[in-house]
Design an enzyme around this catalytic site. Sequence first.
Site, PDB file in Angstrom:
ATOM      1  N   ARG A 191     -11.405 -10.567 -14.361  1.00  0.00           N
ATOM      2  CA  ARG A 191     -12.537 -10.904 -13.475  1.00  0.00           C
ATOM      3  C   ARG A 191     -13.416 -11.985 -14.113  1.00  0.00           C
ATOM      4  O   ARG A 191     -13.946 -12.860 -13.428  1.00  0.00           O
ATOM      5  CB  ARG A 191     -13.326  -9.655 -13.094  1.00  0.00           C
ATOM      6  CG  ARG A 191     -12.517  -8.787 -12.122  1.00  0.00           C
ATOM      7  CD  ARG A 191     -13.312  -7.684 -11.483  1.00  0.00           C
ATOM      8  NE  ARG A 191     -14.334  -8.126 -10.575  1.00  0.00           N
ATOM      9  CZ  ARG A 191     -14.164  -8.295  -9.264  1.00  0.00           C
ATOM     10  NH1 ARG A 191     -12.987  -8.099  -8.697  1.00  0.00           N
ATOM     11  NH2 ARG A 191     -15.177  -8.668  -8.501  1.00  0.00           N
ATOM     12  N   GLU A 228      -3.492  -0.746  -6.642  1.00  0.00           N
ATOM     13  CA  GLU A 228      -3.038  -2.041  -6.107  1.00  0.00           C
ATOM     14  C   GLU A 228      -1.646  -2.413  -6.639  1.00  0.00           C
ATOM     15  O   GLU A 228      -0.814  -2.945  -5.905  1.00  0.00           O
ATOM     16  CB  GLU A 228      -4.071  -3.118  -6.447  1.00  0.00           C
ATOM     17  CG  GLU A 228      -5.380  -2.895  -5.697  1.00  0.00           C
ATOM     18  CD  GLU A 228      -6.500  -3.840  -6.105  1.00  0.00           C
ATOM     19  OE1 GLU A 228      -6.297  -4.690  -7.000  1.00  0.00           O
ATOM     20  OE2 GLU A 228      -7.594  -3.738  -5.516  1.00  0.00           O
ATOM     21  N   TYR A 242      -6.825  -4.360   2.038  1.00  0.00           N
ATOM     22  CA  TYR A 242      -8.276  -4.581   2.108  1.00  0.00           C
ATOM     23  C   TYR A 242      -8.997  -3.505   2.929  1.00  0.00           C
ATOM     24  O   TYR A 242     -10.106  -3.735   3.398  1.00  0.00           O
ATOM     25  CB  TYR A 242      -8.569  -5.974   2.676  1.00  0.00           C
ATOM     26  CG  TYR A 242      -8.428  -7.090   1.663  1.00  0.00           C
ATOM     27  CD1 TYR A 242      -9.232  -7.135   0.507  1.00  0.00           C
ATOM     28  CD2 TYR A 242      -7.520  -8.121   1.839  1.00  0.00           C
ATOM     29  CE1 TYR A 242      -9.111  -8.146  -0.420  1.00  0.00           C
ATOM     30  CE2 TYR A 242      -7.390  -9.155   0.897  1.00  0.00           C
ATOM     31  CZ  TYR A 242      -8.197  -9.155  -0.222  1.00  0.00           C
ATOM     32  OH  TYR A 242      -8.083 -10.168  -1.148  1.00  0.00           O
ATOM     33  N   LYS A 265      -4.090 -16.558  -4.064  1.00  0.00           N
ATOM     34  CA  LYS A 265      -4.243 -16.475  -2.607  1.00  0.00           C
ATOM     35  C   LYS A 265      -3.644 -17.700  -1.891  1.00  0.00           C
ATOM     36  O   LYS A 265      -3.358 -18.728  -2.528  1.00  0.00           O
ATOM     37  CB  LYS A 265      -5.735 -16.331  -2.290  1.00  0.00           C
ATOM     38  CG  LYS A 265      -6.339 -15.023  -2.800  1.00  0.00           C
ATOM     39  CD  LYS A 265      -7.805 -14.894  -2.394  1.00  0.00           C
ATOM     40  CE  LYS A 265      -8.402 -13.577  -2.850  1.00  0.00           C
ATOM     41  NZ  LYS A 265      -9.812 -13.429  -2.413  1.00  0.00           N
ATOM     42  N   ASN A 280     -11.095 -18.358  -2.061  1.00  0.00           N
ATOM     43  CA  ASN A 280     -11.536 -18.429  -3.458  1.00  0.00           C
ATOM     44  C   ASN A 280     -10.402 -18.269  -4.487  1.00  0.00           C
ATOM     45  O   ASN A 280     -10.610 -17.790  -5.595  1.00  0.00           O
ATOM     46  CB  ASN A 280     -12.661 -17.425  -3.706  1.00  0.00           C
ATOM     47  CG  ASN A 280     -12.274 -16.011  -3.338  1.00  0.00           C
ATOM     48  OD1 ASN A 280     -11.124 -15.755  -2.992  1.00  0.00           O
ATOM     49  ND2 ASN A 280     -13.205 -15.090  -3.443  1.00  0.00           N
ATOM     50  N   HIS A 293      -7.474 -13.101  -6.448  1.00  0.00           N
ATOM     51  CA  HIS A 293      -8.015 -11.736  -6.355  1.00  0.00           C
ATOM     52  C   HIS A 293      -7.820 -11.049  -7.696  1.00  0.00           C
ATOM     53  O   HIS A 293      -6.809 -11.262  -8.368  1.00  0.00           O
ATOM     54  CB  HIS A 293      -7.268 -10.924  -5.283  1.00  0.00           C
ATOM     55  CG  HIS A 293      -7.433  -9.435  -5.445  1.00  0.00           C
ATOM     56  ND1 HIS A 293      -8.513  -8.759  -4.942  1.00  0.00           N
ATOM     57  CD2 HIS A 293      -6.690  -8.516  -6.111  1.00  0.00           C
ATOM     58  CE1 HIS A 293      -8.415  -7.472  -5.286  1.00  0.00           C
ATOM     59  NE2 HIS A 293      -7.310  -7.299  -5.992  1.00  0.00           N
TER      60      HIS A 293
HETATM   61  P1  ATP Z   1     -11.392 -10.031  -4.675  1.00  0.00           P
HETATM   62  O1  ATP Z   1     -11.438  -8.588  -4.216  1.00  0.00           O
HETATM   63  O2  ATP Z   1     -10.578 -10.926  -3.751  1.00  0.00           O
HETATM   64  O3  ATP Z   1     -10.988 -10.163  -6.117  1.00  0.00           O
HETATM   65  P2  ATP Z   1     -14.216  -9.998  -5.117  1.00  0.00           P
HETATM   66  O4  ATP Z   1     -13.983  -8.649  -5.689  1.00  0.00           O
HETATM   67  O5  ATP Z   1     -14.877 -11.030  -5.967  1.00  0.00           O
HETATM   68  O6  ATP Z   1     -12.858 -10.625  -4.598  1.00  0.00           O
HETATM   69  P3  ATP Z   1     -15.033  -8.702  -2.666  1.00  0.00           P
HETATM   70  O7  ATP Z   1     -16.441  -8.376  -2.363  1.00  0.00           O
HETATM   71  O8  ATP Z   1     -14.092  -7.611  -3.074  1.00  0.00           O
HETATM   72  O9  ATP Z   1     -15.030  -9.885  -3.761  1.00  0.00           O
HETATM   73  O10 ATP Z   1     -14.448  -9.454  -1.386  1.00  0.00           O
HETATM   74  C1  ATP Z   1     -13.050  -9.536  -1.173  1.00  0.00           C
HETATM   75  C2  ATP Z   1     -12.704 -10.904  -0.626  1.00  0.00           C
HETATM   76  O11 ATP Z   1     -13.245 -11.028   0.673  1.00  0.00           O
HETATM   77  C3  ATP Z   1     -13.298 -12.096  -1.395  1.00  0.00           C
HETATM   78  O12 ATP Z   1     -12.542 -12.480  -2.499  1.00  0.00           O
HETATM   79  C4  ATP Z   1     -13.285 -13.166  -0.341  1.00  0.00           C
HETATM   80  O13 ATP Z   1     -11.985 -13.730  -0.181  1.00  0.00           O
HETATM   81  C5  ATP Z   1     -13.628 -12.363   0.909  1.00  0.00           C
HETATM   82  N1  ATP Z   1     -15.070 -12.429   1.154  1.00  0.00           N
HETATM   83  C6  ATP Z   1     -16.055 -11.802   0.476  1.00  0.00           C
HETATM   84  N2  ATP Z   1     -17.268 -12.081   0.972  1.00  0.00           N
HETATM   85  C7  ATP Z   1     -17.043 -12.922   2.016  1.00  0.00           C
HETATM   86  C8  ATP Z   1     -17.890 -13.579   2.960  1.00  0.00           C
HETATM   87  N3  ATP Z   1     -19.209 -13.428   2.927  1.00  0.00           N
HETATM   88  N4  ATP Z   1     -17.304 -14.360   3.897  1.00  0.00           N
HETATM   89  C9  ATP Z   1     -15.954 -14.514   3.949  1.00  0.00           C
HETATM   90  N5  ATP Z   1     -15.105 -13.915   3.090  1.00  0.00           N
HETATM   91  C10 ATP Z   1     -15.635 -13.134   2.138  1.00  0.00           C
HETATM   92 MG    MG Z   2     -12.863  -7.122  -4.699  1.00  0.00          MG
END
Ligand code: ATP
Ligand code: MG
Length: 142
Positions: free
Chosen positions: A87, A128, A51, A11, A114, A117
């Site tokens: 993951r 994706e 997204y 990211k 973070n 992804h």
């Molecule tokens: P990713 O899909 O990026 O691999 P993930 O599957 O661990 O991450 P998801 O729940 O799919 O988490 O959320 C997608 C992304 O949205 C997160 O990686 C983060 O960048 C953002 N995100 C998630 N929760 C929050 C939050 N509470 N506040 C801000 N951003 C968030």
């Molecule tokens: Mg996710």
Amino acid sequence: MAIERTFCIIKPDAVEKKTTGAILAKIEAAGFTIRALKYVHMSRETAEGFYAIHKARPFFGELCEFMTRSPVVIAVLEKESAVAAWRTLMGATDPAKAEPDTIRKLFGASVGENATHGSDSLENAKIEIAYFFAGSKVAPSA
Ligand code: ATP
Ligand code: MG
């Protein structure tokens, strides 16, 4: 167990901090084969489409703003059980809760920023990969 492919994004926060190489090194050290790799600056439309599943979440706008603020590196990773393995290597969404030595623990700053992804299922990995690598030749397995 089967050989799978999953989708990875390094990211904007991690690319800005010049940790792309360190993250790719950890990916290879963990036994993944990189089958496709690209440096892209996502448009707002591309980020919102990617997204779309999170459209109703309160952080959707912030997330799309973040993902488009500077370039990302996208990759197709191959390994046995790649979806789960990637993951696990990334760690929890919130870097503060991630296991030691995971990518998000080492390189992530916050739950929003973070570092990486990873696809959450084999089905979504295929969607994706097609979203970002449609029309390009992704290397076949050796
Ligand atoms: P990713 O899909 O990026 O691999 P993930 O599957 O661990 O991450 P998801 O729940 O799919 O988490 O959320 C997608 C992304 O949205 C997160 O990686 C983060 O960048 C953002 N995100 C998630 N929760 C929050 C939050 N509470 N506040 C801000 N951003 C968030
Ligand atoms: Mg996710």
